[in-house]
Scaffold this active site. Structure first.
Site, PDB file in Angstrom:
ATOM      1  N   GLU A 115      22.588   7.299  37.991  1.00  0.00           N
ATOM      2  CA  GLU A 115      21.901   8.072  39.031  1.00  0.00           C
ATOM      3  C   GLU A 115      20.932   9.033  38.365  1.00  0.00           C
ATOM      4  O   GLU A 115      21.283   9.709  37.383  1.00  0.00           O
ATOM      5  CB  GLU A 115      22.898   8.843  39.886  1.00  0.00           C
ATOM      6  N   GLU A 120      17.013  18.122  43.436  1.00  0.00           N
ATOM      7  CA  GLU A 120      18.061  18.563  44.359  1.00  0.00           C
ATOM      8  C   GLU A 120      17.896  20.056  44.575  1.00  0.00           C
ATOM      9  O   GLU A 120      17.633  20.802  43.625  1.00  0.00           O
ATOM     10  CB  GLU A 120      19.454  18.276  43.804  1.00  0.00           C
TER      11      GLU A 120
END
Length: 490
Positions: A115, A120
């Site tokens: 990932e 974020e």
């Protein structure tokens, strides 16, 4: 149309990490407005898959996966305590229930897929951007991360970037480098990044009492998502073929989003090792067909579905290939008995050299298929790729057509016209007043053709029976005035 809305809950209780939202496929949670993609998390009671939750959002999967390159995403991430907007990537091989690629390619669980978190943002910690890597050697409370304070991320657009190659992964914000992941030992535990990945865009709603009770809605606006790959040829088109604009009344379409398609029996792939993707493939919202391992395959339209192309002048197909150095197109007419091998079959195959990695638009005069002496029962359209058995070819906009040009296009005078246009036997010039000093007729290759007009009452008339069907440019010198017409011979 380039994204898939992932809605299936992957675990019995809901989404991972105690997320409190339902992801939906509704336009209120994702839509285009003023040129921006809007990803919207809302406070609302919503029941789906037997569960009622108090928040909704959207989780978008890109329908395009790739290996190595640069990703730039220009976004304004929104905010609010409890929100977690993210721009990130997962391995195409993830077996997560409901993910876009999972049903066909899902062979691995997270974090074995790898990932890459391009951005974020925890809304409870405004203006702090996390850019992270998750692998089997480091996930959950990850140590492979960069935490950067950037001003006004909720109200100002910033460009969040990832640069990924076979050796390392770099993270940037507004083209400023903040973090590089480059493990000394690259194995399945530290480097699952040797396989294609796809992009995700979403806003999660976090549990654990961190959601602001006054929260009502948060929006992440995305200006663009761009993927660059230097020196790596694309294995599928990123843009759609040009949309046809011909009058549908002059088209017999077998496959195109632009027209109502006539029925066919099958897109056959059992003649050869070729494989046809069974599910409908979309490129930039446009349906396309994809053959892999192409030797020869194509469309079969037999019996009541055979094509009467006697009134058509052109055959058209758009083709995209990453590796077929030669593309062949063959038309087969089964004849009056409408059956293969009945003794009256007619066929002709043409050979082309396509441009690799781009759409090729083949608009072919039917007269070029010289062996196709009858066109009333066209029953097979066969595509062949070379190298045989290894070529991949995408097909779109397959149709026959007759271009219609009306009136006196390119006319210099005010009262002269050429008719009928298109014409089959004779062409007439109406409105010529003076002496015709010079007449020239050339085709689209520039080759000149004989044509002779005779005066018949108020018009000049010439036979065009000897001409091959196609486009021609007719130029007439009348005194000091020059008239030019685009003429179509049927």
């Amino acid at each position: 149309d380039n994204c898939f809305r992932q809605t299936q809950i992957p675990t019995p209780g809901g989404w991972y990490n105690g997320e409190q939202q339902h992801y939906t496929n509704r336009d209120v949670n994702s839509f285009i407005e003023n040129g921006y993609l809007n990803i919207v998390a809302k406070k609302e009671s919503f029941t789906d898959q037997g569960l009622t939750k108090q928040y909704t959002s959207v989780r978008l999967n890109s329908k395009y996966a790739f290996k190595f390159g640069r990703v730039d995403v220009r976004a304004k991430v929104g905010g609010g305590a409890g929100t977690l907007p993210a721009i990130w990537m997962l391995g195409k091989n993830i077996n997560e229930p409901g993910a876009y690629f999972a049903s066909q390619y899902g062979t691995a669980t997270w974090p074995a897929t790898g990932e890459m978190d391009i951005m974020e943002h925890w809304g409870s910690n405004p203006n702090v951007i996390h850019q992270s890597i998750h692998t089997p050697s480091s996930f959950g409370g990850t140590v492979n991360t960069s935490i950067t304070t950037i001003s006004s991320v909720s109200t100002t657009f910033h460009v969040y970037s990832l640069v990924w190659d076979e050796n390392q992964i770099q993270f940037l914000i507004d083209d400023v480098h903040y973090y590089t992941y480059n493990p000394a030992i690259k194995d399945a535990s530290t480097w699952p990044f040797d396989k294609p990945q796809y992009l995700l865009l979403n806003i999660a709603m976090l549990g654990g009492g961190v959601i602001d009770p006054a929260f009502t809605q948060s929006t992440m606006e995305v200006d663009y998502v761009r993927v660059y790959q230097k020196g790596i040829p694309a294995n599928e088109p990123l843009v759609a073929a040009t949309t046809p604009t011909l009058d549908p009344a002059n088209v017999i379409s077998l496959f195109s989003n632009a027209y109502a398609n006539v029925p066919v029996n099958t897109w056959r792939a059992d003649w050869s090792p070729a494989q046809l993707q069974l599910d409908e493939l979309q490129i930039a919202g446009d349906n396309v067909k994809r053959y892999s391992s192409l030797d020869f395959a194509g469309i079969e339209a037999t019996g009541a579905n055979s094509i009467d192309a006697t009134s058509m002048l052109y055959f058209h197909v758009d083709a995209w290939t990453p590796n077929a150095t030669t593309l062949k197109i063959k038309l087969v007419d089964f004849g009056a008995n409408n059956a293969f091998g009945g003794g009256d079959d007619k066929a002709h195959e043409l050979t082309f050299t396509p441009t690799l990695g781009g759409w090729n638009s083949f608009d072919i005069p039917l007269s070029d298929f010289t062996g196709l002496s009858t066109k009333g029962h066209v029953s097979q359209i066969i595509f062949a790729g070379i190298p045989a058995g290894t070529s991949t070819v995408f097909i779109d906009n397959v149709y026959f057509h007759t271009p219609i040009v009306t009136g006196d296009l390119w006319r210099s005078g005010n009262s002269v016209s050429a008719c009928p246009n298109p014409t089959e036997d004779f062409l007439e010039l109406v409105g010529i007043q003076g002496e015709m000093l010079n007449v020239q007729l050339v085709d689209l290759t520039g080759r000149q053709h004989a044509i002779e007009f005779e005066r018949r009452g108020e018009v000049y008339q010439a036979s065009v029976k000897h001409l091959t069907p196609g486009f021609y440019l007719l130029e007439i010198q009348e005194g000091s005035v020059r008239h030019r017409f685009k003429v179509i011979k049927k």
